[in-house]
Design a protein around this motif. Structure first.
Motif, PDB file in Angstrom:
ATOM      1  N   THR A 161       6.574  -9.174   6.592  1.00  0.00           N
ATOM      2  CA  THR A 161       6.766  -9.844   7.674  1.00  0.00           C
ATOM      3  C   THR A 161       5.996 -10.712   8.456  1.00  0.00           C
ATOM      4  OG1 THR A 161       6.669  -7.878   9.281  1.00  0.00           O
ATOM      5  CG2 THR A 161       8.824  -8.266   8.297  1.00  0.00           C
ATOM      6  N   TYR A 162       4.883 -10.747   7.864  1.00  0.00           N
ATOM      7  CA  TYR A 162       3.538 -11.578   8.409  1.00  0.00           C
ATOM      8  C   TYR A 162       3.287 -12.465   7.302  1.00  0.00           C
ATOM      9  CZ  TYR A 162      -0.994 -12.545  10.081  1.00  0.00           C
ATOM     10  OH  TYR A 162      -2.057 -13.190  10.638  1.00  0.00           O
ATOM     11  N   PRO A 163       2.997 -13.794   7.670  1.00  0.00           N
ATOM     12  CA  PRO A 163       3.037 -14.284   9.206  1.00  0.00           C
ATOM     13  C   PRO A 163       4.624 -14.510   9.615  1.00  0.00           C
ATOM     14  CG  PRO A 163       2.431 -15.963   7.841  1.00  0.00           C
ATOM     15  CD  PRO A 163       2.340 -14.745   6.970  1.00  0.00           C
ATOM     16  N   ASP A 164       5.409 -14.376   8.621  1.00  0.00           N
ATOM     17  CA  ASP A 164       6.827 -14.246   8.784  1.00  0.00           C
ATOM     18  C   ASP A 164       7.615 -13.599   7.743  1.00  0.00           C
ATOM     19  OD1 ASP A 164       7.516 -16.131   6.832  1.00  0.00           O
ATOM     20  OD2 ASP A 164       7.156 -17.828   8.006  1.00  0.00           O
ATOM     21  N   ALA A 165       9.136 -13.484   7.976  1.00  0.00           N
ATOM     22  CA  ALA A 165       9.856 -12.649   7.047  1.00  0.00           C
ATOM     23  C   ALA A 165       9.958 -13.512   5.870  1.00  0.00           C
ATOM     24  CB  ALA A 165      10.969 -12.288   7.680  1.00  0.00           C
ATOM     25  N   GLY A 166       9.355 -14.537   5.478  1.00  0.00           N
ATOM     26  CA  GLY A 166       9.614 -15.001   4.194  1.00  0.00           C
ATOM     27  C   GLY A 166       8.319 -14.881   3.163  1.00  0.00           C
ATOM     28  N   ARG A 167       7.437 -13.876   3.755  1.00  0.00           N
ATOM     29  CA  ARG A 167       6.272 -13.804   2.864  1.00  0.00           C
ATOM     30  C   ARG A 167       6.348 -13.332   1.416  1.00  0.00           C
ATOM     31  NH1 ARG A 167       0.822 -12.779   3.966  1.00  0.00           N
ATOM     32  NH2 ARG A 167      -0.332 -13.575   2.094  1.00  0.00           N
ATOM     33  N   TYR A 168       7.326 -12.373   1.037  1.00  0.00           N
ATOM     34  CA  TYR A 168       7.481 -12.147  -0.168  1.00  0.00           C
ATOM     35  C   TYR A 168       8.008 -13.348  -1.185  1.00  0.00           C
ATOM     36  CZ  TYR A 168       7.467  -6.827   0.676  1.00  0.00           C
ATOM     37  OH  TYR A 168       6.952  -5.611   0.611  1.00  0.00           O
ATOM     38  N   TRP A 169       8.995 -14.021  -0.259  1.00  0.00           N
ATOM     39  CA  TRP A 169       9.489 -15.151  -1.261  1.00  0.00           C
ATOM     40  C   TRP A 169       8.416 -16.116  -1.468  1.00  0.00           C
ATOM     41  CZ3 TRP A 169      12.129 -11.270  -1.991  1.00  0.00           C
ATOM     42  CH2 TRP A 169      12.865 -10.608  -1.173  1.00  0.00           C
ATOM     43  N   ASP A 170       7.515 -16.375  -0.484  1.00  0.00           N
ATOM     44  CA  ASP A 170       6.454 -17.277  -0.751  1.00  0.00           C
ATOM     45  C   ASP A 170       5.518 -16.732  -1.906  1.00  0.00           C
ATOM     46  OD1 ASP A 170       7.152 -19.001   1.439  1.00  0.00           O
ATOM     47  OD2 ASP A 170       5.996 -17.777   2.981  1.00  0.00           O
ATOM     48  N   ILE A 171       5.237 -15.701  -2.083  1.00  0.00           N
ATOM     49  CA  ILE A 171       4.497 -14.993  -3.117  1.00  0.00           C
ATOM     50  C   ILE A 171       5.213 -15.331  -4.365  1.00  0.00           C
ATOM     51  CG2 ILE A 171       3.558 -12.994  -4.141  1.00  0.00           C
ATOM     52  CD1 ILE A 171       2.894 -12.144  -1.317  1.00  0.00           C
ATOM     53  N   VAL A 172       6.550 -14.798  -4.284  1.00  0.00           N
ATOM     54  CA  VAL A 172       7.327 -15.041  -5.675  1.00  0.00           C
ATOM     55  C   VAL A 172       7.213 -16.647  -6.156  1.00  0.00           C
ATOM     56  CG1 VAL A 172       9.726 -15.289  -6.422  1.00  0.00           C
ATOM     57  CG2 VAL A 172       9.027 -13.446  -5.143  1.00  0.00           C
ATOM     58  N   ASN A 173       7.411 -17.601  -5.036  1.00  0.00           N
ATOM     59  CA  ASN A 173       7.358 -18.981  -5.601  1.00  0.00           C
ATOM     60  C   ASN A 173       5.790 -19.247  -5.718  1.00  0.00           C
ATOM     61  OD1 ASN A 173       7.826 -21.556  -5.655  1.00  0.00           O
ATOM     62  ND2 ASN A 173       7.181 -21.981  -3.594  1.00  0.00           N
TER      63      ASN A 173
END
Length: 637
Positions: free
Chosen positions: A319-331
């Motif tokens: 959830t840091y810096p927001d709740a999209g962090r995992y999906w940013d890493i996937v991308n």
């Protein structure tokens, strides 16, 4: 290399072979690895003593199967991709050649400190590459690593150091966790006030915070590495030599040091990684666990690297810096396989859809969950919004004790069903028994989950206490390994894990002994007694509900006592054990013999006040009425 199961028929065929002739099956799998001396005998076992020995007199080193075995073809391939806590900070990519060099250098650092084969090394670190380097360096010289999750308190760390009699501690100045800086070295210093076995501390510079430095004991990682020799030959290990100790909570207050050995654990973790996740050359794999837990051992470090995979190691939180962090890493990395906990998924669901909807997740091929059964709502969200209805979900059941995934779909091969771990992995022979140990055969049955035949990745003992090993896992049901979990087998033969049947709570996928939490609560000067049970929690799966008996409420009032109890538990065990609910009660429901009737407290914690069964043995039934009244008032509040 390990052959990958590629069809449902192939799974059925492999499974049948693994059951009909387990020794021939595992011999074939083990042939995929480099052994300095081949085994004389595949297996020697009984579940009575108990004794489990695989690949007898086989000689190897697990790191030769990660490095020397792969360098010619994979030397320049990324082995570990490290994603830092801050998304804008520079990541680190270590090729197999680069990782090997770092491991050899740190191996020589430890040898120069007098650490050698059989010595125990405690590792208490954030999720930085040096953590993986340190554990692999231990394995290379035959030192036994004991990694402690860096969220545990100084007391918990000291308990684990003392039990293993660790000679060396590897740590860092601090660690980043979201917006927080964790004072890791301060926690280590506090722990070492009560640890006589530790001779040296090696510290990684991560946060550049000022820390105390004992010139006679402490040293900086970067300074030691700058002077280290770059060449090293791996120590010759027996297949049954201890590779690592990993502590897990039990139903008593003292943690259990689970022992895994070099040969069997290597074979099993590598085999299950390759098959369950259907890993192919060139895939980028991401497991979000912490290496302080068994998932990180088996499926961030050993399993992937033994297969020559590229594994992503993440320092931060989802959830840091927001709740999209995992999906940013996937991308960012083009992740093919993603493995996380249902707790994380439920947390992300609660944050809203906007964090996942506009992300490019097209690289994903396989999704996985670990730590606890995934509830159906979370399963469907994960499948629909993350997997875009095209990625199979492997809902994996296994334990610290099993060393690797035991019951799980094989991605894209075994059809999935929400809430079900589906079918056993080849080599795992589950059996469901009733309370008297009678096998419940057929389908649509529910009972205790046991395993009737050994597998290479299973634990061998509890460090320093083989009698406890026998009592915990092999005495409940004769000649069976008892998992401690309840299970249901449906009409398709699929297994659904129902959770613990003993006094262990599964908090965010991590097992927490109720006695351990109760002992921490009872340290409070105003607490006379406590009882801890689990209750359903929307995010964590299970939360911790504490019923607490206090002698004097005038000091600090109810809320003050609850706050200080939570602080005390956090200090003694760590934040993960902090009770979610605390109810102050006059007394606990006890039988005339003084035993706490926990099933009543479990039902109250779950909000079920209807039928408590036979309570004729209760000393004072009015206590139950008072506890229910207090629980209902808490709900209104």
């Amino acid at each position: 290399m390990i052959d990958k199961i590629s069809t449902l028929g192939g799974y059925i065929h492999e499974y049948q072979k693994s059951v009909e002739n387990p020794q021939a099956f595992w011999s074939r799998i083990a042939e995929s690895f480099f052994w300095r001396k081949k085994w004389d005998k595949i297996l020697d076992w009984n579940f009575i003593e108990p004794k489990i020995n695989w690949f007898l007199n086989g000689k190897l080193n697990i790191t030769e199967n990660i490095f020397e075995r792969h360098l010619f073809t994979r030397g320049d391939q990324p082995a570990i991709i490290w994603e830092p806590n801050e998304p804008n900070d520079e990541n680190r990519v270590l090729s197999y050649n680069e990782l090997f060099l770092e491991v050899k250098k740190f191996t020589n650092v430890m040898l120069n400190l007098g650490v050698g084969k059989g010595d125990r090394v405690a590792i208490y670190m954030p999720m930085v590459p040096e953590l993986a380097i340190a554990m692999l360096a231990c394995a290379r010289i035959g030192a036994i690593h004991s990694i402690v999750f860096a969220g545990f308190s100084a007391n918990s760390l000291a308990d684990r150091i003392n039990d293993a009699e660790a000679k060396l501690v590897i740590t860092s100045d601090g660690g980043y966790r979201g917006s927080k800086i964790i004072p890791i070295k301060d926690i280590v210093d506090e722990a070492l006030e009560n640890c006589s076995s530790v001779e040296k501390v090696v510290m990684v510079q991560r946060t550049n915070t000022e820390v105390s430095f004992d010139e006679s004991r402490d040293m900086w990682w970067h300074e030691a590495m700058a002077k280290a020799d770059e060449e090293n030959k791996a120590e010759l290990m027996d297949a049954e030599d201890t590779l690592f100790i990993l502590y897990t909570s039990g139903s008593t207050d003292k943690p259990k040091g689970i022992v895994h050995t070099c040969g069997g654990y290597m074979v099993y973790s590598a085999y299950t990684f390759k098959n369950v996740f259907q890993y192919s050359d060139g895939d980028i794999y991401f497991c979000s666990a912490d290496i302080g837990w068994i998932t990180g051992h088996s499926y961030i470090v050993y399993g992937p690297l033994l297969n020559g995979a590229t594994t992503v190691m993440f320092e931060g939180i989802p959830t840091y810096p927001d709740a999209g962090r995992y999906w940013d890493i996937v991308n960012k990395y083009g992740i093919a396989q993603f493995y996380t906990a249902p707790t994380a998924i439920r947390s992300l669901i609660s944050m809203g859809q906007e964090y996942v909807e506009n992300k490019d997740l097209s690289s994903l091929k396989v999704l996985g969950t670990v730590g606890e059964p995934i509830n159906e709502e979370a399963w469907h969200w994960y499948h629909d919004h993350v997997g875009k209805n095209r990625c199979p979900i492997v809902d994996t059941w296994w334990q610290t004790e099993t060393g690797g995934i035991s019951i799980s779909p094989i991605a894209g091969i075994i059809p999935t069903k929400p809430g079900f771990a589906t079918l056993p992995q080849p080599g795992i022979q589950p059996i469901i028994v009733d309370g008297d140990g009678n096998e419940l055969s057929g389908k649509s049955v529910e009972g205790n989950l046991c395993i009737k035949y050994p597998w290479p990745g299973m634990l061998r003992t509890i460090w320093g206490d083989h009698e406890r090993f026998k009592k915990t896992y092999f005495s409940t049901f004769e000649n069976l390994y008892f998992s401690g979990d309840g299970v249901k087998r449906d009409e398709d033969g699929y297994y659904r894990i129902l959770g613990r049947v003993d006094d262990v709570i599964n908090v965010s996928g991590h097992r927490m002994g109720t006695a351990e939490v109760e002992n921490a609560i009872n340290e409070h000067p105003l607490v006379n007694e406590s009882a801890v049970v689990g209750f359903p929690h929307d995010i964590k799966g299970q939360g911790i509900y504490a019923f607490v008996v206090c002698g004097d409420l005038s000091t600090g009032g109810e809320e003050g006592i609850k706050t200080s109890v939570r602080k005390g538990v956090t200090k003694i065990i760590g934040p993960i054990a902090k009770p979610d609910k605390i109810q102050l009660v006059r007394a606990l429901p006890k039988t005339r013999s003084g035993k706490i009737m926990r099933r009543i407290l479990r039902k109250i914690a779950q909000g079920d006040y209807s039928n408590f069964g036979d309570i004729s043995t209760l000393l004072d039934t009015s206590v139950v009425e008072e506890i229910i009244k207090g629980a209902l008032e808490d709900v209104k509040d």
